[in-house]
Design a protein around this motif. Structure first.
Motif, short mmCIF file in Angstrom:
data_model
loop_
_atom_site.label_atom_id
_atom_site.label_comp_id
_atom_site.label_asym_id
_atom_site.label_seq_id
_atom_site.Cartn_x
_atom_site.Cartn_y
_atom_site.Cartn_z
N LEU A 137 0.82 -1.22 0.00
CA LEU A 137 0.00 0.00 0.00
C LEU A 137 0.85 1.27 0.00
O LEU A 137 0.53 2.25 -0.67
CB LEU A 137 -0.94 0.01 1.21
CG LEU A 137 -2.12 -0.96 1.20
CD1 LEU A 137 -2.87 -0.90 2.53
CD2 LEU A 137 -3.07 -0.64 0.04
N PHE A 138 1.94 1.25 0.79
CA PHE A 138 2.72 2.48 1.00
C PHE A 138 4.04 2.49 0.24
O PHE A 138 4.93 3.28 0.56
CB PHE A 138 2.99 2.66 2.49
CG PHE A 138 1.77 3.03 3.29
CD1 PHE A 138 1.40 4.36 3.47
CD2 PHE A 138 0.98 2.04 3.85
CE1 PHE A 138 0.29 4.69 4.21
CE2 PHE A 138 -0.15 2.37 4.60
CZ PHE A 138 -0.50 3.69 4.78
N SER A 139 4.19 1.63 -0.74
CA SER A 139 5.39 1.67 -1.57
C SER A 139 5.37 2.93 -2.43
O SER A 139 4.36 3.64 -2.53
CB SER A 139 5.47 0.42 -2.45
OG SER A 139 4.36 0.36 -3.33
N ASP A 140 6.50 3.23 -3.05
CA ASP A 140 6.60 4.47 -3.83
C ASP A 140 5.58 4.53 -4.96
O ASP A 140 5.07 5.60 -5.30
CB ASP A 140 8.02 4.59 -4.41
CG ASP A 140 9.06 4.78 -3.32
OD1 ASP A 140 8.66 5.00 -2.15
OD2 ASP A 140 10.27 4.69 -3.62
N ASN A 141 5.25 3.38 -5.54
CA ASN A 141 4.27 3.33 -6.63
C ASN A 141 2.95 2.72 -6.17
O ASN A 141 2.16 2.27 -7.00
CB ASN A 141 4.83 2.51 -7.80
CG ASN A 141 6.08 3.13 -8.39
OD1 ASN A 141 6.16 4.36 -8.51
ND2 ASN A 141 7.06 2.31 -8.74
N GLY A 142 2.72 2.70 -4.84
CA GLY A 142 1.54 2.08 -4.30
C GLY A 142 0.30 2.95 -4.41
O GLY A 142 0.37 4.14 -4.78
N PRO A 143 -0.85 2.40 -4.03
CA PRO A 143 -2.12 3.15 -4.16
C PRO A 143 -2.21 4.36 -3.23
O PRO A 143 -2.88 5.32 -3.56
CB PRO A 143 -3.17 2.09 -3.80
CG PRO A 143 -2.45 1.03 -3.05
CD PRO A 143 -1.06 1.02 -3.58
N VAL A 144 -1.55 4.32 -2.06
CA VAL A 144 -1.62 5.46 -1.15
C VAL A 144 -0.93 6.68 -1.76
O VAL A 144 -1.48 7.79 -1.78
CB VAL A 144 -0.99 5.10 0.21
CG1 VAL A 144 -0.91 6.34 1.11
CG2 VAL A 144 -1.80 4.01 0.91
N ASN A 145 0.27 6.49 -2.29
CA ASN A 145 0.96 7.60 -2.94
C ASN A 145 0.21 8.07 -4.18
O ASN A 145 0.13 9.28 -4.46
CB ASN A 145 2.38 7.17 -3.32
CG ASN A 145 3.39 7.51 -2.23
OD1 ASN A 145 3.38 8.59 -1.67
ND2 ASN A 145 4.27 6.56 -1.93
N ALA A 146 -0.36 7.13 -4.92
CA ALA A 146 -1.12 7.51 -6.11
C ALA A 146 -2.34 8.37 -5.73
O ALA A 146 -2.64 9.36 -6.42
CB ALA A 146 -1.57 6.26 -6.86
N ALA A 147 -3.00 8.00 -4.64
CA ALA A 147 -4.17 8.77 -4.20
C ALA A 147 -3.76 10.15 -3.70
O ALA A 147 -4.42 11.16 -4.01
CB ALA A 147 -4.90 8.01 -3.10
N LEU A 148 -2.68 10.22 -2.93
CA LEU A 148 -2.23 11.52 -2.39
C LEU A 148 -1.77 12.46 -3.50
O LEU A 148 -2.03 13.68 -3.44
CB LEU A 148 -1.09 11.31 -1.39
CG LEU A 148 -1.46 10.58 -0.08
CD1 LEU A 148 -0.22 10.34 0.77
CD2 LEU A 148 -2.50 11.37 0.71
N VAL A 149 -1.10 11.92 -4.51
CA VAL A 149 -0.69 12.76 -5.64
C VAL A 149 -1.90 13.13 -6.50
O VAL A 149 -2.01 14.26 -6.99
CB VAL A 149 0.37 12.01 -6.49
CG1 VAL A 149 0.68 12.79 -7.77
CG2 VAL A 149 1.65 11.80 -5.68
N GLY A 150 -2.85 12.21 -6.63
CA GLY A 150 -4.02 12.46 -7.45
C GLY A 150 -4.90 13.58 -6.92
O GLY A 150 -5.45 14.36 -7.70
#
Length: 325
Positions: A137-150
Motif C-alpha cells: 500500500l505504501f510503496s513508492d508506486n503504491g495506491p496510497v501515494n497515487a491517491a495523495l498525488v491524485g
C-alpha cells in the motif's frame, strides 16, 4: 459395651487443587524455567560450533555483556521503546474512547455488535500478512501515494519505507490497528463491571459525563489498565515480525527501525551462542524492570501512595496504638 462408631475422616479438597495445577507447573518448569536457567548460565560462556567441531563452553565471565553494551544495543532498545510508544498512545486513547461509547447506555448506539466485530478483525490477521499489505500500500508506486498525488496533497510520491519517521509511523500504525480492538474489548469488560448505581448517584449530584469518566470510570478500571499497559509493553519490547518484514530484515534507513529481537535474531545465526544468551538476559531484565516501574506507578491510590506503602503505614499505626495501650 458396644464399639464406638468411627468418625468419618474429613475430606481435604486442597490436595485436588494442587493436583489439577501441577501439570501447569511441570510444563512451565520443563519448557520455560529450565531453558531460562540454561540461557542465563551459558550467557557467561563462549560456546559455538565450527563446522563439526564444538568449541567450548569456555567460561568468559562478563565478557559477552561487555561486548554487547559496546555495540549499538542501547540504540536498538531506544528504537524498540519508541516504536511501542508510537503505537500504544493512540491505541489506549482510541480504545478508552470506544469502550466508553459502547458501554454508555444513554447513547443507544445502533449496530454495536457489527462495529465490535470489525474493530477486532485486524487482531486475527497474521502480522506477516499485515506487514506485506502495508508494504504494497505504501510503496513508492503504491495506491496510497497515487491517491495523495491524485488529489493534490503531494506533488510527487513520498518514500514512506525509505524515510525514518515514515517507516516508524507505519510500524506504529500497524501495531495500533492490530491491537486496539483487543484492548477495546478488555476495557469494555472492565467498564461493564463498574456498579451502575455509582453513575446514577453521580448524575443526580449534577456530575457531567466527563467528570464521571475521570472520577469514577478510570479509577475503578485501574487494574485492567495496569494489565493492558504491562502486557502491551512486554509485547512491544518483543516486537519483531512487523519491522522485520516491512524493512526486509534491514531495520529501515540506517537501522532506525531495528528492534532488540531483530538484533537477537541476528545473533542466533552467529557462532557464539553465549552472546545470544546475553542478549536474551538483558531483554528479560529490561522487561522485568520496566514492568515493576509501570506497576508501582499505576497502582498508586488517590493520595499518591502505593498499596505497599499504605499497608506499611497501617501496620505502623497499629504498632503505635499498641504501644500507647
Amino acid at each position: 459395651m458396644g464399639a464406638k462408631p468411627k468418625k468419618n475422616g474429613s475430606i481435604s479438597y486442597a490436595k485436588w487443587g494442587y493436583i489439577f495445577i501441577a501439570p501447569f507447573f511441570l510444563i512451565f518448569a520443563l519448557f520455560q524455567l529450565i531453558p531460562l536457567g540454561s540461557t542465563i548460565y551459558y550467557s557467561f560462556f563462549e560456546y559455538y560450533r565450527s563446522g563439526l567441531k564444538i568449541i567450548g563452553p569456555t567460561f568468559v565471565g562478563l565478557k559477552n555483556y561487555i561486548t554487547l553494551f559496546a555495540t549499538d544495543l542501547p540504540k536498538y532498545f531506544g528504537n524498540t521503546l519508541l516504536l511501542w510508544i508510537i503505537g500504544f498512545i493512540p491505541q489506549i486513547a482510541i480504545s478508552l474512547l470506544l469502550a466508553a461509547w459502547f458501554t454508555d447506555l444513554r447513547l443507544k448506539l445502533k449496530g454495536q455488535t457489527f462495529f465490535k466485530t470489525v474493530i477486532y478483525m485486524p487482531n486475527l490477521i497474521m502480522a506477516s500478512a499485515f506487514a506485506m499489505l502495508f508494504f504494497a500500500l505504501f510503496s513508492d508506486n503504491g495506491p496510497v501515494n497515487a491517491a495523495l498525488v491524485g488529489v493534490g496533497i503531494l506533488k510527487e510520491p513520498f518514500s514512506f519505507l525509505n524515510s525514518v519517521w515514515g517507516n516508524r509511523g507505519l510500524i506504529g500504525l500497524m501495531n495500533f490497528l492490530m491491537w486496539f480492538g483487543n484492548t477495546t474489548i478488555m476495557l469494555m469488560a472492565a467498564i461493564m463491571g463498574v456498579d451502575p448505581t455509582l453513575y446514577e448517584a453521580a448524575e443526580l449530584d449534577g456530575c457531567t459525563p466527563n467528570q464521571m469518566f475521570w472520577k469514577i470510570t478510570i479509577p475503578l478500571i485501574r487494574p485492567i489498565l495496569v494489565y493492558v499497559m504491562i502486557t502491551s509493553m512486554i509485547g512491544g519490547l518483543q516486537m519483531f515480525d512487523v519491522p522485520q518484514i516491512l524493512t526486509n530484515g534491514k531495520g529501515g534507513p540506517d537501522r532506525t527501525s531495528t528492534t532488540m529481537i531483530m538484533y537477537l535474531n541476528n545473533h542466533l545465526f552467529s557462532k557464539n551462542y553465549g552472546m545470544a544468551g546475553a542478549v536474551s538476559v538483558v531483554l528479560f531484565l529490561v522487561c522485568a524492570v520496566l514492568c515493576v516501574i509501570v506497576y508501582m506507578a499505576l497502582t498508586k491510590e488517590d493520595d499518591g501512595l502505593s498499596k505497599a506503602e499504605r499497608k506499611a503505614r497501617r501496620q505502623a499505626a497499629k504498632q503505635v496504638k499498641g504501644g500507647k495501650a
